[in-house]
Design an enzyme around this catalytic site. Structure first.
Site, mmCIF file in Angstrom:
data_model
loop_
_atom_site.group_PDB
_atom_site.id
_atom_site.type_symbol
_atom_site.label_atom_id
_atom_site.label_comp_id
_atom_site.label_asym_id
_atom_site.label_seq_id
_atom_site.Cartn_x
_atom_site.Cartn_y
_atom_site.Cartn_z
ATOM 1 N N GLU A 186 -3.917 7.358 -5.630
ATOM 2 C CA GLU A 186 -4.103 6.577 -6.859
ATOM 3 C C GLU A 186 -5.358 7.050 -7.571
ATOM 4 O O GLU A 186 -6.364 7.306 -6.898
ATOM 5 C CB GLU A 186 -4.212 5.088 -6.516
ATOM 6 C CG GLU A 186 -2.919 4.535 -5.922
ATOM 7 C CD GLU A 186 -3.003 3.059 -5.526
ATOM 8 O OE1 GLU A 186 -4.004 2.399 -5.848
ATOM 9 O OE2 GLU A 186 -2.066 2.583 -4.888
ATOM 10 N N ASP A 239 3.869 -0.479 -7.358
ATOM 11 C CA ASP A 239 2.518 -0.797 -7.851
ATOM 12 C C ASP A 239 1.464 0.031 -7.120
ATOM 13 O O ASP A 239 0.323 0.097 -7.563
ATOM 14 C CB ASP A 239 2.244 -2.292 -7.630
ATOM 15 C CG ASP A 239 0.983 -2.770 -8.330
ATOM 16 O OD1 ASP A 239 0.815 -2.446 -9.535
ATOM 17 O OD2 ASP A 239 0.157 -3.454 -7.699
ATOM 18 N N HIS A 264 -1.337 -0.195 -9.911
ATOM 19 C CA HIS A 264 -2.001 -1.058 -8.932
ATOM 20 C C HIS A 264 -2.664 -2.257 -9.630
ATOM 21 O O HIS A 264 -3.851 -2.514 -9.458
ATOM 22 C CB HIS A 264 -3.026 -0.276 -8.094
ATOM 23 C CG HIS A 264 -3.338 -0.944 -6.783
ATOM 24 N ND1 HIS A 264 -3.670 -0.257 -5.647
ATOM 25 C CD2 HIS A 264 -3.362 -2.258 -6.427
ATOM 26 C CE1 HIS A 264 -3.896 -1.105 -4.648
ATOM 27 N NE2 HIS A 264 -3.719 -2.335 -5.098
ATOM 28 N N ARG A 284 0.852 -1.189 0.000
ATOM 29 C CA ARG A 284 0.000 0.000 0.000
ATOM 30 C C ARG A 284 0.890 1.241 0.000
ATOM 31 O O ARG A 284 1.918 1.271 0.684
ATOM 32 C CB ARG A 284 -0.889 0.054 1.250
ATOM 33 C CG ARG A 284 -2.122 -0.849 1.208
ATOM 34 C CD ARG A 284 -3.196 -0.356 0.226
ATOM 35 N NE ARG A 284 -4.376 -1.201 0.240
ATOM 36 C CZ ARG A 284 -4.547 -2.315 -0.478
ATOM 37 N NH1 ARG A 284 -3.595 -2.720 -1.298
ATOM 38 N NH2 ARG A 284 -5.666 -2.996 -0.396
HETATM 39 P P1 NDP Z 1 -1.042 -11.409 4.900
HETATM 40 O O1 NDP Z 1 -1.911 -11.119 6.057
HETATM 41 O O2 NDP Z 1 -1.013 -12.780 4.341
HETATM 42 O O3 NDP Z 1 0.465 -11.021 5.247
HETATM 43 C C1 NDP Z 1 0.833 -9.883 5.947
HETATM 44 C C2 NDP Z 1 2.205 -10.128 6.567
HETATM 45 O O4 NDP Z 1 2.683 -8.930 7.159
HETATM 46 C C3 NDP Z 1 2.218 -11.190 7.633
HETATM 47 O O5 NDP Z 1 3.304 -12.034 7.372
HETATM 48 C C4 NDP Z 1 2.457 -10.433 8.927
HETATM 49 O O6 NDP Z 1 3.218 -11.296 9.736
HETATM 50 C C5 NDP Z 1 3.227 -9.221 8.437
HETATM 51 N N1 NDP Z 1 3.087 -8.010 9.247
HETATM 52 C C6 NDP Z 1 1.960 -7.428 9.689
HETATM 53 N N2 NDP Z 1 2.237 -6.305 10.373
HETATM 54 C C7 NDP Z 1 3.588 -6.176 10.341
HETATM 55 C C8 NDP Z 1 4.489 -5.220 10.873
HETATM 56 N N3 NDP Z 1 4.069 -4.178 11.590
HETATM 57 N N4 NDP Z 1 5.805 -5.399 10.632
HETATM 58 C C9 NDP Z 1 6.248 -6.450 9.921
HETATM 59 N N5 NDP Z 1 5.446 -7.394 9.412
HETATM 60 C C10 NDP Z 1 4.124 -7.257 9.623
HETATM 61 O O7 NDP Z 1 -1.463 -10.381 3.787
HETATM 62 P P2 NDP Z 1 -1.188 -10.493 2.207
HETATM 63 O O8 NDP Z 1 0.193 -10.939 1.998
HETATM 64 O O9 NDP Z 1 -2.288 -11.226 1.563
HETATM 65 O O10 NDP Z 1 -1.336 -8.970 1.778
HETATM 66 C C11 NDP Z 1 -0.511 -7.971 2.347
HETATM 67 C C12 NDP Z 1 -0.969 -6.592 1.873
HETATM 68 O O11 NDP Z 1 -0.592 -6.415 0.524
HETATM 69 C C13 NDP Z 1 -2.483 -6.386 1.894
HETATM 70 O O12 NDP Z 1 -2.890 -5.946 3.171
HETATM 71 C C14 NDP Z 1 -2.691 -5.367 0.822
HETATM 72 O O13 NDP Z 1 -2.640 -4.073 1.370
HETATM 73 C C15 NDP Z 1 -1.530 -5.567 -0.133
HETATM 74 N N6 NDP Z 1 -1.915 -6.198 -1.404
HETATM 75 C C16 NDP Z 1 -1.648 -5.548 -2.577
HETATM 76 C C17 NDP Z 1 -1.969 -6.125 -3.785
HETATM 77 C C18 NDP Z 1 -1.713 -5.427 -5.068
HETATM 78 O O14 NDP Z 1 -2.487 -5.549 -5.986
HETATM 79 N N7 NDP Z 1 -0.634 -4.697 -5.205
HETATM 80 C C19 NDP Z 1 -2.611 -7.441 -3.866
HETATM 81 C C20 NDP Z 1 -2.825 -8.059 -2.584
HETATM 82 C C21 NDP Z 1 -2.468 -7.452 -1.403
HETATM 83 P P3 NDP Z 1 3.225 -11.194 11.308
HETATM 84 O O15 NDP Z 1 1.800 -11.308 11.742
HETATM 85 O O16 NDP Z 1 4.114 -12.310 11.720
HETATM 86 O O17 NDP Z 1 3.808 -9.857 11.558
HETATM 87 C C1 7N6 Z 2 -7.878 -5.714 -6.379
HETATM 88 C C2 7N6 Z 2 -7.222 -5.210 -5.125
HETATM 89 C C3 7N6 Z 2 -5.601 -6.017 -2.544
HETATM 90 O O1 7N6 Z 2 -5.563 -5.496 -1.455
HETATM 91 O O2 7N6 Z 2 -5.264 -3.886 -3.492
HETATM 92 C C4 7N6 Z 2 -5.155 -5.240 -3.737
HETATM 93 O O3 7N6 Z 2 -5.961 -7.198 -2.712
HETATM 94 C C5 7N6 Z 2 -5.801 -5.656 -5.020
HETATM 95 C C6 7N6 Z 2 -9.271 -6.242 -6.125
#
Ligand code: NDP
Ligand code: 7N6
Length: 308
Positions: free
Chosen positions: A255, A250, A274, A226
């Protein structure tokens, strides 16, 4: 629980084809309806949406088609007792590939060659510039679905992968897991730093002036999470001053990225709109997740990916 309708809010059209998404529920016995802002809801309705709407709180269950649900007020859902689910778990491949794509391009200069190709220019770069990602260190900040998708792919390319997460839980392909308190130590030696944490109060501005100064001056920042997790002004300053080498981005504070943003003009910055998770079958991945939760909801089982 008796589910009367699955309402698909038209805001999903921002990211996936509306009709295609509705059609993806062909096998579902629950009727699926495309709805707009003027729709009202009751306990018998489930809603799948990209954007939040106050009326959704009246529904029986609400699904965010994004992994990041930072636009939704979870406190409000909890206070109201309306279950909220998100779409984490499906973006490891799609976002993992684009993150690795930025790194390979930045290392081997594909983006620069394409820029020159636009002028039919046989551009031969300085010998020292291109490098292989193999043996380079990558630090993945956030080791969930996205982070693991990036880490396993980078590991397969022979990169030296370390990561950061609060729980310290180990991850395949990641040789060392740091705590967020040791972020500076984790990123200091990395050639690439990839941001894959959710946007929360503790991650906002996590990568700012100090972190960018801590990074090597030949390091690249990748942000697929984000925009507000990275202080964008600090990033522009670091790129201007050459205290980091470039970025693959991305996501942005605003945005679409405004036309006047200086980020557009750096040769060593690759910008995608994005669409890190976007492929021609994205709607099917989301529909599969929603359909699984419809089944669970009707069978009275706990919902997958419940976040409130
Ligand atoms: P997950 O919940 O699977 O993973 C998030 C990770 O972040 C966990 O491993 C967590 O581990 C870690 N985490 C959380 N807070 C902290 C912190 N303060 N410091 C360090 N690590 C932290 O989420 P996703 O991987 O599915 O998605 C992550 C984010 O990516 C989404 O919230 C979204 O905003 C973004 N996203 C963007 C997309 C795009 O199109 N560009 C697509 C999909 C997602 P732990 O709990 O051990 O800290
Ligand atoms: C596309 C959103 C997410 O958080 O922002 C990304 O998954 C992608 C639906």
């Amino acid at each position: 629980t008796d589910l009367q309708r699955l309402c698909v809010h038209e805001s999903i059209g921002n990211k996936i084809p509306k009709e295609g998404f509705v059609e993806a529920f062909d096998e579902l016995s629950t009727p699926v309806e495309l709805v707009g802002d003027d729709e009202s809801y009751d306990e018998g309705d489930a809603v799948a949406s990209f954007k939040p709407r106050p009326e959704f709180l009246d529904a029986g269950w609400v699904h965010v088609i994004r992994a990041g649900y930072d636009a939704f007020d979870t406190d409000e859902y909890e206070a109201n007792g309306t279950p909220l689910t998100n779409s984490t778990g499906i973006h490891g491949t799609t976002v993992g590939e684009i993150a690795v794509g930025y790194m390979l391009s930045l290392a081997r200069m594909l983006h620069v060659y394409r820029d020159h190709q636009n002028d039919s220019d046989w551009y031969e770069p300085e010998y020292q510039r291109p490098f292989t990602v193999e043996n380079e260190r990558l630090c993945v900040v956030g080791l969930g679905t996205l982070g693991q998708g990036i880490a396993t792919r980078a590991d397969a390319l022979g990169m030296d992968v370390v990561g950061v997460r609060r729980s310290q839980e180990s991850v395949p392909g990641v040789s060392e897991v740091y705590h967020p308190d040791d972020l500076h130590e984790a990123i200091a030696d990395a050639r690439f730093v990839a941001v894959a944490v959710p946007h929360t109060p503790s991650t906002e501005g996590m990568i700012s002036t100090d972190e960018l100064a801590t990074m090597r001056d030949d390091a690249y920042l990748v942000n697929v999470a984000r925009g507000p997790i990275v202080d964008q002004d600090a990033l522009v300053d670091a790129l201007d001053a050459g205290t980091i080498a470039g970025a693959g981005l991305d996501v942005f504070e605003t945005e679409p990225l405004p036309e006047e943003s200086p980020l557009w003009d750096f040769e060593e910055v690759i910008i995608s709109p994005h669409r890190g998770s976007a492929t021609n079958r994205y709607h099917l991945d989301i529909a599969e997740l929603v359909a699984e939760n419809v089944r669970r909801y009707q069978d009275g089982e706990s919902l997958k990916n419940r976040v409130a």
